[in-house]
Design a protein around this motif. Sequence first.
Motif, PDB file in Angstrom:
ATOM      1  N   SER B  40      57.363  57.117  86.427  1.00  0.00           N
ATOM      2  CA  SER B  40      56.708  58.426  87.314  1.00  0.00           C
ATOM      3  C   SER B  40      57.834  58.158  88.447  1.00  0.00           C
ATOM      4  O   SER B  40      58.094  56.893  89.030  1.00  0.00           O
ATOM      5  CB  SER B  40      56.144  58.894  87.456  1.00  0.00           C
ATOM      6  OG  SER B  40      55.299  57.353  88.272  1.00  0.00           O
ATOM      7  N   PHE B  41      58.624  59.131  88.412  1.00  0.00           N
ATOM      8  CA  PHE B  41      59.123  59.646  90.064  1.00  0.00           C
ATOM      9  C   PHE B  41      58.422  58.823  90.963  1.00  0.00           C
ATOM     10  O   PHE B  41      59.206  57.658  92.498  1.00  0.00           O
ATOM     11  CB  PHE B  41      59.477  60.753  90.644  1.00  0.00           C
ATOM     12  CG  PHE B  41      60.760  61.060  89.695  1.00  0.00           C
ATOM     13  CD1 PHE B  41      61.205  60.514  89.114  1.00  0.00           C
ATOM     14  CD2 PHE B  41      60.768  62.504  88.900  1.00  0.00           C
ATOM     15  CE1 PHE B  41      62.430  61.219  87.921  1.00  0.00           C
ATOM     16  CE2 PHE B  41      61.426  63.344  88.664  1.00  0.00           C
ATOM     17  CZ  PHE B  41      62.483  62.114  87.827  1.00  0.00           C
ATOM     18  N   GLU B  42      56.815  59.033  91.491  1.00  0.00           N
ATOM     19  CA  GLU B  42      56.521  59.182  92.252  1.00  0.00           C
ATOM     20  C   GLU B  42      56.144  56.912  92.191  1.00  0.00           C
ATOM     21  O   GLU B  42      55.974  56.540  93.229  1.00  0.00           O
ATOM     22  CB  GLU B  42      54.813  59.270  92.238  1.00  0.00           C
ATOM     23  CG  GLU B  42      53.559  59.483  93.310  1.00  0.00           C
ATOM     24  CD  GLU B  42      52.298  59.635  92.233  1.00  0.00           C
ATOM     25  OE1 GLU B  42      52.081  59.084  91.459  1.00  0.00           O
ATOM     26  OE2 GLU B  42      51.489  59.801  93.385  1.00  0.00           O
ATOM     27  N   LYS B  43      56.191  56.434  91.400  1.00  0.00           N
ATOM     28  CA  LYS B  43      55.751  54.905  91.103  1.00  0.00           C
ATOM     29  C   LYS B  43      57.101  54.501  91.708  1.00  0.00           C
ATOM     30  O   LYS B  43      56.721  53.505  92.203  1.00  0.00           O
ATOM     31  CB  LYS B  43      55.227  54.742  89.589  1.00  0.00           C
ATOM     32  CG  LYS B  43      53.800  55.034  89.792  1.00  0.00           C
ATOM     33  CD  LYS B  43      52.997  53.937  87.629  1.00  0.00           C
ATOM     34  CE  LYS B  43      51.774  54.475  88.403  1.00  0.00           C
ATOM     35  NZ  LYS B  43      51.599  53.853  86.450  1.00  0.00           N
ATOM     36  N   VAL B  88      49.158  53.688  94.185  1.00  0.00           N
ATOM     37  CA  VAL B  88      49.785  55.249  92.846  1.00  0.00           C
ATOM     38  C   VAL B  88      49.332  54.958  91.489  1.00  0.00           C
ATOM     39  O   VAL B  88      50.317  55.385  90.771  1.00  0.00           O
ATOM     40  CB  VAL B  88      51.428  55.241  93.072  1.00  0.00           C
ATOM     41  CG1 VAL B  88      52.015  56.340  94.295  1.00  0.00           C
ATOM     42  CG2 VAL B  88      52.372  53.975  93.577  1.00  0.00           C
ATOM     43  N   GLY B  89      48.755  53.950  91.696  1.00  0.00           N
ATOM     44  CA  GLY B  89      48.196  53.142  90.430  1.00  0.00           C
ATOM     45  C   GLY B  89      48.859  52.445  89.623  1.00  0.00           C
ATOM     46  O   GLY B  89      49.104  52.096  88.326  1.00  0.00           O
ATOM     47  N   GLN B  90      50.276  52.028  90.373  1.00  0.00           N
ATOM     48  CA  GLN B  90      50.935  51.159  89.845  1.00  0.00           C
ATOM     49  C   GLN B  90      50.251  49.189  89.798  1.00  0.00           C
ATOM     50  O   GLN B  90      50.097  48.980  91.265  1.00  0.00           O
ATOM     51  CB  GLN B  90      52.505  50.710  91.046  1.00  0.00           C
ATOM     52  CG  GLN B  90      53.686  49.625  90.312  1.00  0.00           C
ATOM     53  CD  GLN B  90      53.907  50.705  88.953  1.00  0.00           C
ATOM     54  OE1 GLN B  90      53.799  51.270  88.614  1.00  0.00           O
ATOM     55  NE2 GLN B  90      53.841  48.980  87.916  1.00  0.00           N
ATOM     56  N   LYS B  91      50.455  48.850  88.950  1.00  0.00           N
ATOM     57  CA  LYS B  91      49.977  47.281  88.194  1.00  0.00           C
ATOM     58  C   LYS B  91      50.883  46.384  88.178  1.00  0.00           C
ATOM     59  O   LYS B  91      51.896  46.682  88.144  1.00  0.00           O
ATOM     60  CB  LYS B  91      48.779  47.265  87.206  1.00  0.00           C
ATOM     61  CG  LYS B  91      47.647  48.415  86.809  1.00  0.00           C
ATOM     62  CD  LYS B  91      46.578  48.420  88.321  1.00  0.00           C
ATOM     63  CE  LYS B  91      45.614  49.434  87.952  1.00  0.00           C
ATOM     64  NZ  LYS B  91      44.815  49.581  89.431  1.00  0.00           N
ATOM     65  N   ILE B  92      50.192  45.395  88.056  1.00  0.00           N
ATOM     66  CA  ILE B  92      51.092  43.938  88.185  1.00  0.00           C
ATOM     67  C   ILE B  92      51.659  43.616  87.088  1.00  0.00           C
ATOM     68  O   ILE B  92      49.634  43.683  86.196  1.00  0.00           O
ATOM     69  CB  ILE B  92      50.564  43.207  88.948  1.00  0.00           C
ATOM     70  CG1 ILE B  92      50.669  43.912  90.714  1.00  0.00           C
ATOM     71  CG2 ILE B  92      51.393  41.531  89.313  1.00  0.00           C
ATOM     72  CD1 ILE B  92      51.394  43.899  91.877  1.00  0.00           C
TER      73      ILE B  92
END
Lengths: 82, 294
Positions: B40-43, B88-92
């Motif tokens: 997503s753009f946000e991520k 933003v909910g971005q995981k590794i």
Amino acid sequence: MDNTGENKADATLDLSGVKCPINFVKTKLKLEEMETGQLLEVVVDDGEPIRSVPKSLKDEGHKILKVDDLGGRFKLLIRKGA
Amino acid sequence: MEIQDKSKLNLEDMKSGGFIKERKKDLFTVRLRVPGGRLSFEKMEKMAEVAKKYGRYGYVHVSVRQSIEIVGVHFDDIDAVIKELDSVGQKIASCGARVRVPTACGGCEYNPNGIMDAQKMVLEVDEKFFGRECHHKFKIGFAGCPIDCPKSSEMDLGFMGMVDPEWSEEECTGCTLCSKACIEGAIVSDSDGKPIYDPEKCIYCGDCINRCPTDAWGEKRKGWFVRVGGKHGRHPRSADDIIKFLPNEKVCDFIDKTVTWYNNNASGRERIGTCFDRVGLDKYKKEVVEDFKE
């Protein structure tokens, strides 16, 4: 089944020798000048053009009524979609 | 200042968390979890912000398996990187001997060739299987159609969307476009322009269906072509063709049973394809695949 035998094209476009995707773009531009339900006749080459142009036309809601094999080229009769 | 925790730093643990040690002391690559490569753009914006703040090289690396890797992150900053991306909910992602983040093509929502919904499936599979421990790495990929951009034959478990065409004489006008569309030679036109179909040559790509002006060619069934045992790397191996037309609802069960079989049958650091070569593909077919055949 369409009765296409007597259908007369409202416009024609010879795209012999015109490559993808320009042949489709030209077809699309021509169709944009026309009214829904009108008929456009285009000639495209064998190979990539006869594989790609009909698919793109279908995706955009137009209908191919008739295909004539001219030997190395094909004449498509297209009815403009809504 | 030396970090006290560093004495406890276990490189394998770091790898399971997606932190890969770099050449330079204390610097790590942080691999981000981007299932199917959809971002997503946000991520994307947050990744850029975090990378600018903590990455030491002025660039990120786009990995072969569709993840973004923030390179040159100092060990001391790892917690901050995790926390800021999580906002933003971005995981590794992960590395090492486990089920990796699955890859996929753009899928069928906007790509006109797409047959099966690779993006939808990849999210479900990532959710259920990501990080499961295995003997070695385990890579899963989804291709929406037989053009197979995600290279199903190179995956430990590769899925490829396919459609079985069905012809109705009533609708056919004999236009011959299907025989032109079919570059596999599975359709030739008879003297009336009607198709003669050879299923042996068909690769189930749907080119006939999506070019037919009258919908005389339609879909009989859709599903996933499944390949198992592929890999690249030091000793590449092409996957074995296992099943045709596996439906969406059976995909997760099939993955579960395959990974379980792999964990029960592999020896040491062995990929599933190497395991097939050692114990025999028939064993896998008998113990797993039989239950999924139509």
